[in-house]
Scaffold this motif. Structure first.
Motif, PDB file in Angstrom:
ATOM      1  N   ALA A 167       1.607   9.787  -5.105  1.00 37.16           N
ATOM      2  CA  ALA A 167       2.208  11.022  -4.599  1.00 37.16           C
ATOM      3  C   ALA A 167       3.071  11.696  -5.659  1.00 37.16           C
ATOM      4  CB  ALA A 167       3.031  10.720  -3.351  1.00 37.16           C
ATOM      5  N   LYS A 168       3.850  10.895  -6.395  1.00 30.71           N
ATOM      6  CA  LYS A 168       4.765  11.477  -7.374  1.00 30.71           C
ATOM      7  C   LYS A 168       4.042  12.156  -8.532  1.00 30.71           C
ATOM      8  CE  LYS A 168       7.253   7.650  -7.641  1.00 30.71           C
ATOM      9  NZ  LYS A 168       8.314   6.692  -8.036  1.00 30.71           N
ATOM     10  N   GLY A 222       7.631  13.744  -4.892  1.00 31.88           N
ATOM     11  CA  GLY A 222       6.867  12.771  -4.124  1.00 31.88           C
ATOM     12  C   GLY A 222       6.622  13.140  -2.682  1.00 31.88           C
ATOM     13  N   ASN A 223       7.555  13.884  -2.070  1.00 31.47           N
ATOM     14  CA  ASN A 223       7.375  14.280  -0.668  1.00 31.47           C
ATOM     15  C   ASN A 223       8.180  15.536  -0.392  1.00 31.47           C
ATOM     16  OD1 ASN A 223      10.013  13.396  -0.507  1.00 31.47           O
ATOM     17  ND2 ASN A 223       9.696  12.066   1.255  1.00 31.47           N
ATOM     18  N   MET A 224       8.313  15.891   0.883  1.00 32.03           N
ATOM     19  CA  MET A 224       8.949  17.155   1.237  1.00 32.03           C
ATOM     20  C   MET A 224      10.402  17.011   1.680  1.00 32.03           C
ATOM     21  SD  MET A 224       6.106  18.490   0.640  1.00 32.03           S
ATOM     22  CE  MET A 224       4.661  17.440   0.364  1.00 32.03           C
ATOM     23  N   LEU A 225      10.887  15.781   1.852  1.00 33.91           N
ATOM     24  CA  LEU A 225      12.228  15.577   2.398  1.00 33.91           C
ATOM     25  C   LEU A 225      12.937  14.484   1.614  1.00 33.91           C
ATOM     26  CD1 LEU A 225      14.216  16.328   4.724  1.00 33.91           C
ATOM     27  CD2 LEU A 225      13.240  14.424   6.007  1.00 33.91           C
ATOM     28  N   LEU A 226      14.078  14.844   1.027  1.00 30.45           N
ATOM     29  CA  LEU A 226      14.845  13.899   0.216  1.00 30.45           C
ATOM     30  C   LEU A 226      15.158  12.614   0.974  1.00 30.45           C
ATOM     31  CD1 LEU A 226      16.535  13.314  -2.367  1.00 30.45           C
ATOM     32  CD2 LEU A 226      18.435  14.476  -1.243  1.00 30.45           C
ATOM     33  N   LYS A 248       0.820  -1.209   0.000  1.00 33.99           N
ATOM     34  CA  LYS A 248       0.000   0.000   0.000  1.00 33.99           C
ATOM     35  C   LYS A 248       0.857   1.263   0.000  1.00 33.99           C
ATOM     36  CE  LYS A 248      -4.094  -1.933   2.311  1.00 33.99           C
ATOM     37  NZ  LYS A 248      -4.979  -1.858   3.501  1.00 33.99           N
ATOM     38  N   GLY A 249       1.985   1.207   0.715  1.00 31.82           N
ATOM     39  CA  GLY A 249       2.861   2.367   0.754  1.00 31.82           C
ATOM     40  C   GLY A 249       3.421   2.715  -0.608  1.00 31.82           C
ATOM     41  N   GLN A 250       3.878   1.708  -1.359  1.00 29.99           N
ATOM     42  CA  GLN A 250       4.418   1.967  -2.684  1.00 29.99           C
ATOM     43  C   GLN A 250       3.330   2.428  -3.648  1.00 29.99           C
ATOM     44  OE1 GLN A 250       7.453   2.052  -4.243  1.00 29.99           O
ATOM     45  NE2 GLN A 250       8.387   1.980  -2.205  1.00 29.99           N
ATOM     46  N   ALA A 251       2.130   1.897  -3.485  1.00 28.48           N
ATOM     47  CA  ALA A 251       1.015   2.340  -4.330  1.00 28.48           C
ATOM     48  C   ALA A 251       0.714   3.819  -4.075  1.00 28.48           C
ATOM     49  CB  ALA A 251      -0.219   1.486  -4.065  1.00 28.48           C
ATOM     50  N   LEU A 252       0.719   4.202  -2.811  1.00 33.12           N
ATOM     51  CA  LEU A 252       0.476   5.609  -2.482  1.00 33.12           C
ATOM     52  C   LEU A 252       1.630   6.480  -2.949  1.00 33.12           C
ATOM     53  CD1 LEU A 252      -1.382   7.665  -1.148  1.00 33.12           C
ATOM     54  CD2 LEU A 252      -0.258   7.171   1.041  1.00 33.12           C
TER      55      LEU A 252
END
Length: 434
Positions: free
Chosen positions: A11-12, A18-22, A3-7
């Protein structure tokens, strides 16, 4: 696909990068497999979106939670803020108490300003220091965030920050006019700093007290002496190192006081609060420029910091995590030796890490992360230690790591490590976490 990879794939498509922190991008850990998102966290355990529990022997939210996730007294203080109100037209009295507390911990300092992230706290410090010195030139050593003032080091020289933890960073979007305003020097290279002070109009020296190595004997005092001799403002960036080996800044151990210091990460045990402290003669320059932000006045940050400082002092957290980090480092070395492997360890004891030298280093890091994830661990080649990394937790971690090191030993004897991977090799490019 979990589920995490699907989300993460979703996100990307809606969030650049994809997110706020490298450091939290899954590709930095285990591409296509890393759980990516959490549902809850407590102590040293993180649950993903499928409610799988993992023991965090990795970055502990990139160093923010030295007391573990969900510390009872810190969270209770924050819940009190929620009940009483986090924001209003009036100011939060706790920011005065926090300023007094930090000044008391650092007798050389007399004033403090607060923010909510390390990058902006470093930008505040630079603005104040430039205003105080009256000169624009900044000599830097270390990693100090993402703002224009810092990335200007790569304008005209794309390799300017290569030795400062961000190799290959493109300063796109940074005004070209800032070229020639920031000048890197290597840690422990006193002659390079002297040359910069001689050749450039340096008004500020900004540096980490220690990164992957200890300061050479007399190095920090020599930097202090250079700053004094030339009327330069000396800033110690302790966003990462603060409160990990001393109750306050790492500079207290070495007996060298800066003109300003920046703190973050560990200060709020997971709640957003950062601080800039300094001598009155320097900090008063903030009144001659404009530094102001609405959400720097919210109440949760200072309340969490005060509760965190109390909890740290009660258990002497800096001593606990330093000793645990040294134990982990020693056991890595012993485990590697038992399997005939060569590793290099690095970092402050409570921010310990290792690597396996050679071209296969990233492959081995990926393999470690993959196999440890299967065993129920968020783990790679770095551990940001917290007080909840108790001996039984560390023992179980090494029991799980032993067969992984054995597997790497087989690869050193001829087995193909890439054939053992279930996905791509992890990305690099941020050396602190490599």
């Amino acid at each position: 696909m979990n589920k995490g990879q699907a989300l993460w794939d979703r996100a990307k498509s809606v969030i650049p990068g994809g997110n706020m922190l490298l450091s939290k991008r899954p590709e930095m850990h285990l591409p296509d497999i890393w759980p990516a998102y959490f549902s809850r966290a407590a102590g040293v355990t993180v649950w993903d979106l499928e409610d799988r529990a993992f023991t965090d022997m990795s970055l502990m939210s990139v160093g923010t939670n030295t007391l573990g996730y969900g510390h009872p007294s810190v969270d209770a203080a924050v819940r009190g803020v929620i009940d009483a109100g986090n924001m209003s037209t009036l100011n939060a009295p706790e920011e005065v108490a926090l300023a007094e507390r930090l000044v008391a911990l650092h007798p050389w300092a007399e004033m403090a300003r607060f923010a909510r992230s390390g990058g902006e706290a470093n930008a505040i410090a630079i603005r104040i220091a430039r205003a105080a010195s009256g000169r624009d030139g900044v000599a830097i050593c270390g990693y100090h965030g993402w703002h224009d003032w810092y990335l200007a080091a790569n304008l005209g020289d794309a390799a300017g920050l290569d030795g400062h933890l961000l190799p290959g960073l493109d300063p796109a979007g940074v005004p070209r006019d800032l070229a020639g305003s920031v000048f890197p020097f290597a840690y422990n290279d006193l002659e390079a700093l002297k040359s910069l002070v001689t050749d450039q109009k340096i008004g500020v020296i900004k540096m980490e007290v220690s990164r992957s190595a200890d300061p050479a004997p007399g190095f920090l005092q020599a930097v202090r002496d250079i700053a004094d001799a030339h009327g330069i403002v000396l800033i110690f960036d302790e966003c990462t190192s603060g409160f990990r080996q001393a109750f306050g800044g790492l500079h207290k151990i070495y007996g060298v006081d800066p003109d300003m210091a920046v703190f973050g990460k560990a200060l709020g045990n997971g709640y957003a609060i950062t601080a800039v402290i300094g001598r009155r003669a320097v900090m008063d320059a903030a009144q001659s420029t404009f530094i102001s932000s609405t959400f720097w006045t919210e109440r949760i940050g200072p309340v969490a910091a005060l509760a965190t400082l109390d909890a740290m002092e009660d258990c002497r957290s800096w001593e606990v995590i330093t000793e645990t980090g040294r134990e982990i480092t020693r056991r890595w070395q012993d485990l590697a030796a038992s399997h005939g492997l060569t590793i290099r360890t690095r970092g402050l004891p409570a921010l310990t890490g290792f690597d396996i030298p050679g071209a296969r280093g990233p492959i081995y890091k990926t393999l470690i992360t993959q196999e440890m994830l299967k065993a129920g661990y968020l783990a790679g080649t770095s551990v940001y230690v917290c007080t909840e990394h108790r001996p039984d937790v560390v023992d179980r971690y090494f029991e799980a790591l032993d067969p992984v090191f054995a597997l790497i030993a087989e690869c050193e004897d001829g087995r193909d490590p890439e054939a053992l991977l279930d996905g791509p090799v992890c990305h690099s490019g941020f050396s602190r976490l490599a």
